[in-house]
Design an enzyme around this catalytic site. Structure first.
Site, PDB file in Angstrom:
ATOM      1  N   HIS A  79       0.726   3.454  -8.082  1.00 49.83           N
ATOM      2  CA  HIS A  79       1.465   2.978  -6.904  1.00 49.83           C
ATOM      3  C   HIS A  79       1.927   1.543  -7.098  1.00 49.83           C
ATOM      4  CE1 HIS A  79      -2.709   1.736  -5.623  1.00 49.83           C
ATOM      5  NE2 HIS A  79      -2.083   0.682  -5.145  1.00 49.83           N
ATOM      6  N   GLU A 130       2.385   1.184  -1.381  1.00 48.80           N
ATOM      7  CA  GLU A 130       1.380   0.555  -0.514  1.00 48.80           C
ATOM      8  C   GLU A 130       2.017  -0.662   0.131  1.00 48.80           C
ATOM      9  OE1 GLU A 130      -2.112  -0.722  -2.674  1.00 48.80           O
ATOM     10  OE2 GLU A 130      -3.058  -1.594  -0.903  1.00 48.80           O
TER      11      GLU A 130
HETATM   12  C1  LIG Z   1      -6.724   0.174  -0.570  1.00 49.94           C
HETATM   13  C2  LIG Z   1      -7.560  -0.244  -1.740  1.00 49.94           C
HETATM   14  C3  LIG Z   1      -6.723  -0.535  -2.924  1.00 49.94           C
HETATM   15  C4  LIG Z   1      -5.835  -1.748  -2.639  1.00 49.94           C
HETATM   16  O1  LIG Z   1      -4.836  -1.959  -3.293  1.00 49.94           O
HETATM   17  O2  LIG Z   1      -6.216  -2.564  -1.743  1.00 49.94           O
HETATM   18  C5  LIG Z   1      -5.896   0.664  -3.346  1.00 49.94           C
HETATM   19  O3  LIG Z   1      -4.801   0.598  -3.779  1.00 49.94           O
HETATM   20  S1  LIG Z   1      -6.691   2.212  -3.218  1.00 49.94           S
HETATM   21  C6  LIG Z   1      -5.590   3.331  -4.052  1.00 49.94           C
HETATM   22  C7  LIG Z   1      -6.001   4.729  -3.905  1.00 49.94           C
HETATM   23  N1  LIG Z   1      -5.702   5.225  -2.580  1.00 49.94           N
HETATM   24  C8  LIG Z   1      -4.635   5.997  -2.326  1.00 49.94           C
HETATM   25  O4  LIG Z   1      -3.853   6.351  -3.214  1.00 49.94           O
HETATM   26  C9  LIG Z   1      -4.467   6.433  -0.895  1.00 49.94           C
HETATM   27  C10 LIG Z   1      -3.123   7.050  -0.635  1.00 49.94           C
HETATM   28  N2  LIG Z   1      -2.892   8.255  -1.430  1.00 49.94           N
HETATM   29  C11 LIG Z   1      -3.095   9.487  -0.942  1.00 49.94           C
HETATM   30  O5  LIG Z   1      -3.499   9.676   0.181  1.00 49.94           O
HETATM   31  C12 LIG Z   1      -2.784  10.642  -1.849  1.00 49.94           C
HETATM   32  O6  LIG Z   1      -2.919  10.267  -3.193  1.00 49.94           O
HETATM   33  C13 LIG Z   1      -1.333  11.187  -1.631  1.00 49.94           C
HETATM   34  C14 LIG Z   1      -1.123  11.609  -0.160  1.00 49.94           C
HETATM   35  C15 LIG Z   1      -0.271  10.181  -2.032  1.00 49.94           C
HETATM   36  C16 LIG Z   1      -1.153  12.437  -2.506  1.00 49.94           C
HETATM   37  O7  LIG Z   1      -2.206  13.265  -2.199  1.00 49.94           O
HETATM   38  P1  LIG Z   1      -2.058  14.864  -2.279  1.00 49.94           P
HETATM   39  O8  LIG Z   1      -3.394  15.469  -2.079  1.00 49.94           O
HETATM   40  O9  LIG Z   1      -0.970  15.326  -1.433  1.00 49.94           O
HETATM   41  O10 LIG Z   1      -1.691  14.995  -3.784  1.00 49.94           O
HETATM   42  P2  LIG Z   1      -0.992  16.141  -4.542  1.00 49.94           P
HETATM   43  O11 LIG Z   1      -1.623  16.097  -5.869  1.00 49.94           O
HETATM   44  O12 LIG Z   1      -1.015  17.409  -3.773  1.00 49.94           O
HETATM   45  O13 LIG Z   1       0.504  15.603  -4.641  1.00 49.94           O
HETATM   46  C17 LIG Z   1       1.551  16.014  -3.797  1.00 49.94           C
HETATM   47  C18 LIG Z   1       2.849  15.642  -4.517  1.00 49.94           C
HETATM   48  O14 LIG Z   1       2.944  14.220  -4.597  1.00 49.94           O
HETATM   49  C19 LIG Z   1       2.945  13.807  -5.961  1.00 49.94           C
HETATM   50  N3  LIG Z   1       2.128  12.599  -6.088  1.00 49.94           N
HETATM   51  C20 LIG Z   1       0.843  12.467  -5.748  1.00 49.94           C
HETATM   52  N4  LIG Z   1       0.410  11.246  -6.002  1.00 49.94           N
HETATM   53  C21 LIG Z   1       1.457  10.581  -6.534  1.00 49.94           C
HETATM   54  C22 LIG Z   1       1.621   9.267  -7.030  1.00 49.94           C
HETATM   55  N5  LIG Z   1       0.614   8.393  -7.006  1.00 49.94           N
HETATM   56  N6  LIG Z   1       2.834   8.908  -7.497  1.00 49.94           N
HETATM   57  C23 LIG Z   1       3.879   9.779  -7.518  1.00 49.94           C
HETATM   58  N7  LIG Z   1       3.787  11.067  -7.053  1.00 49.94           N
HETATM   59  C24 LIG Z   1       2.582  11.452  -6.601  1.00 49.94           C
HETATM   60  C25 LIG Z   1       2.343  14.954  -6.730  1.00 49.94           C
HETATM   61  O15 LIG Z   1       2.770  14.949  -8.058  1.00 49.94           O
HETATM   62  C26 LIG Z   1       2.856  16.153  -5.958  1.00 49.94           C
HETATM   63  O16 LIG Z   1       4.177  16.420  -6.324  1.00 49.94           O
HETATM   64  P3  LIG Z   1       4.665  17.889  -6.713  1.00 49.94           P
HETATM   65  O17 LIG Z   1       6.114  17.749  -7.033  1.00 49.94           O
HETATM   66  O18 LIG Z   1       4.404  18.722  -5.488  1.00 49.94           O
HETATM   67  O19 LIG Z   1       3.812  18.327  -7.889  1.00 49.94           O
HETATM   68 CO    CO Z   2      -3.340  -0.878  -4.340  1.00 51.56          CO
END
Ligand SMILES: CC[C@H](C(=O)O)C(=O)SCCNC(=O)CCNC(=O)[C@H](O)C(C)(C)COP(=O)(O)OP(=O)(O)OC[C@H]1O[C@@H](n2cnc3c(N)ncnc32)[C@H](O)[C@@H]1OP(=O)(O)O
Ligand code: CO
Length: 134
Positions: A79, A130
């Site tokens: 991200h 983010e």
């Molecule tokens: C906050 C503390 C720290 C900070 O900086 O302060 C952080 O940064 S913590 C970082 C970790 N936390 C998070 O990432 C929270 C937000 N993320 C999520 O809630 C999930 O990862 C989400 C919703 C982005 C994806 O979750 P989901 O379960 O829906 O994943 P899927 O595997 O089903 O993916 C669906 C679809 O989206 C594509 N995808 C997923 N993640 C990414 C990404 N990081 N970058 C680009 N694309 C992404 C995935 O490939 C799927 O695509 P599809 O075409 O359907 O295959």
């Molecule tokens: Co972060």
């Protein structure tokens, strides 16, 4: 609405190995690892003159980066984090424009002790975004 680039995050399977690459091979200043169980990750920050790189390793059973690493086992850019002055105003503006805010839409406290939100990658050119209030 967008301010400075705060960090680019890289999901990695081995945080110690990734930290060594940035510290020893690239000569960068790196932080100590910080476990964030509420976010399901352990983080190390790489300090650059103009921004940070955030190295992320999964923590716990339900880490939000686990599925990403299953698809990219050697790691990859996960991200990008932009600074905003008013995260609630930014959220409301983006939601009104049709963008999806991940989770319940309420900011959480991030690694820097400041409110953060995530925006769905499918709404932002394939990149998980983010927002951090500064
Ligand atoms: C906050 C503390 C720290 C900070 O900086 O302060 C952080 O940064 S913590 C970082 C970790 N936390 C998070 O990432 C929270 C937000 N993320 C999520 O809630 C999930 O990862 C989400 C919703 C982005 C994806 O979750 P989901 O379960 O829906 O994943 P899927 O595997 O089903 O993916 C669906 C679809 O989206 C594509 N995808 C997923 N993640 C990414 C990404 N990081 N970058 C680009 N694309 C992404 C995935 O490939 C799927 O695509 P599809 O075409 O359907 O295959
Ligand atoms: Co972060």
């Amino acid at each position: 609405m967008l301010g400075r680039l705060n960090h680019v995050a890289i999901a990695v399977p081995d945080l110690a190995a990734a930290t060594a690459i940035y510290r020893d091979t690239l000569g960068a200043a790196v932080s100590q690892p910080q476990a964030l169980p509420e976010h399901g990750v352990t983080v190390v920050f790489v300090e650059l003159p103009n921004a940070k790189v955030e190295l992320l390793e999964p923590l716990g059973e339900a880490s939000p980066i686990a599925a990403f690493l299953e698809k990219s086992p050697s790691g990859g850019i996960h991200h990008i984090c932009y600074e905003v002055n008013d995260i609630l105003a930014a959220r409301d503006r983006l939601k009104a424009a049709g963008a999806r805010v991940v989770g319940d839409g309420e900011p959480k406290i991030g690694a820097h002790g400041k409110p953060v939100l995530f925006l769905h990658p499918k709404d932002f050119a394939g990149t998980l975004v983010e927002l951090e209030q500064v």
